[in-house]
Design an enzyme around this catalytic site. Sequence first.
Site, PDB file in Angstrom:
ATOM      1  N   SER A  87       0.810  -1.225   0.000  1.00  0.00           N
ATOM      2  CA  SER A  87       0.000   0.000   0.000  1.00  0.00           C
ATOM      3  C   SER A  87       0.837   1.265   0.000  1.00  0.00           C
ATOM      4  CB  SER A  87      -0.921   0.004   1.222  1.00  0.00           C
ATOM      5  OG  SER A  87      -0.174  -0.202   2.393  1.00  0.00           O
ATOM      6  N   THR A 189      -2.268   3.463   3.786  1.00  0.00           N
ATOM      7  CA  THR A 189      -1.287   4.539   3.848  1.00  0.00           C
ATOM      8  C   THR A 189      -0.477   4.515   5.133  1.00  0.00           C
ATOM      9  OG1 THR A 189      -2.859   5.889   2.653  1.00  0.00           O
ATOM     10  CG2 THR A 189      -1.233   7.073   3.987  1.00  0.00           C
ATOM     11  N   THR A 207       1.603   6.960   0.205  1.00  0.00           N
ATOM     12  CA  THR A 207       0.711   5.847  -0.156  1.00  0.00           C
ATOM     13  C   THR A 207       0.759   5.547  -1.649  1.00  0.00           C
ATOM     14  OG1 THR A 207      -1.571   5.059   0.105  1.00  0.00           O
ATOM     15  CG2 THR A 207      -1.306   7.297  -0.670  1.00  0.00           C
ATOM     16  N   ARG A 217      -6.622   8.994 -10.535  1.00  0.00           N
ATOM     17  CA  ARG A 217      -7.192   9.293  -9.212  1.00  0.00           C
ATOM     18  C   ARG A 217      -6.075   9.679  -8.228  1.00  0.00           C
ATOM     19  NH1 ARG A 217      -6.777   7.241  -3.651  1.00  0.00           N
ATOM     20  NH2 ARG A 217      -8.791   7.560  -2.674  1.00  0.00           N
ATOM     21  N   THR A 240      -5.883   7.847   7.197  1.00  0.00           N
ATOM     22  CA  THR A 240      -5.809   6.685   6.319  1.00  0.00           C
ATOM     23  C   THR A 240      -7.230   6.217   6.031  1.00  0.00           C
ATOM     24  OG1 THR A 240      -4.945   4.436   6.066  1.00  0.00           O
ATOM     25  CG2 THR A 240      -5.570   5.098   8.290  1.00  0.00           C
ATOM     26  N   GLY A 241      -7.371   5.479   4.937  1.00  0.00           N
ATOM     27  CA  GLY A 241      -8.703   4.977   4.591  1.00  0.00           C
ATOM     28  C   GLY A 241      -9.206   5.605   3.303  1.00  0.00           C
TER      29      GLY A 241
HETATM   30  N1  ASP Z   1      -6.038   7.233   2.045  1.00  0.00           N
HETATM   31  C1  ASP Z   1      -5.505   6.518   0.932  1.00  0.00           C
HETATM   32  C2  ASP Z   1      -6.156   6.983  -0.317  1.00  0.00           C
HETATM   33  O1  ASP Z   1      -7.346   7.230  -0.329  1.00  0.00           O
HETATM   34  C3  ASP Z   1      -5.639   5.041   0.985  1.00  0.00           C
HETATM   35  C4  ASP Z   1      -5.520   4.372   2.295  1.00  0.00           C
HETATM   36  O2  ASP Z   1      -5.143   4.933   3.307  1.00  0.00           O
HETATM   37  O3  ASP Z   1      -5.867   3.177   2.289  1.00  0.00           O
HETATM   38  O4  ASP Z   1      -5.488   7.043  -1.317  1.00  0.00           O
END
Ligand code: ASP
Length: 332
Positions: A87, A189, A207, A217, A240-241
Amino acid sequence: MATRRKFLHNLGLGSAALLTAPKLFANQEIEKRIIKNQFLPPIVISTWSHGIPANTEAIRVLKKGDSALNAVEKGVRVVEADPDNHSVGIGGFPDASGHVTLDASIMDHKGQAGAVCYLEDIVHPISVARKVMEETPHVMLSGVGALEFAIKQGFDRQKLLTPKMEKIWCKWAETAEYKPEVNFENHDTIGLLALDKKKHLAGACTTSGMAYKLPGRVGDSPIIGAGLFVDGEVGAATATGMGELMMKTVGSFLIVELIRNGYSAQEACEIAIKRIWDRYSDDQDSKYFQVGYLALSKDGDIGAYAILPGFQYALAVNGENILVDSDCLIKE
Ligand code: ASP
């Protein structure tokens, strides 16, 4: 897995390790909110289990007396360089077209910021972000421009799609069903925040973004205020997320502003998560997506909160470096 309570107990909090809440605010109501998780610097906090090796490096840097800025950069570089981490950096999941495109941002205690997005072929986007901050009048460079800048700065080009991930992507491409998943193994991330002995804060966030994202994107991680925000007088936050949710609520900036207004770091993270939930939980697409926030105030107060169970963070303080289960809003 260490629970938060066990961890705090292990650290002997409630005794000498707890700092006294500083008298920051004239308003006593606000002052009452300054609570709980205050630690003495150096402190490093970062997202997910890959935060453990990142924290180890960051703390090593801080213990030498080096700056929080160097600590956050060097800490997350450990994860960027790990091809088995899918990731962040090399070995990351590609986008839907098989390209690994990286996003990263960095901020120091003076509010200086640098970021790159949609960057290919460079293992350490965080260091390119730092160069953007220090060597250009800009905050963010993207895509080909970011790559050209990196090469001019002496970074080597390297293929980021490892043979293992190429195989996984080819298998995925057979059906090409795009379903962002929550908390799946080793996906997410690294956001890392540090407070050094001079009480200088810094943060880094890096990330490869959502697996199989639409080409082009860009997520929250390189967006100052969404994936990362540092105000050296107040605090720092990272995320994160599902990046779109942090972008639409400018979550990291919101958390730092809440701390500025007297909320503890924990309360600030909780309010920012609740903001997402209140606004987007009716939207079926957003309902089951995970977001996790971390915060660290200038006074060593820490906060962590997520929408769903499963978010973990690594906390390095008082000679310990431990993985902690975050609390969350929806306890399914
Ligand atoms: N926040 C990151 C993104 O949307 C991905 C992640 O943290 O899983 O690119």
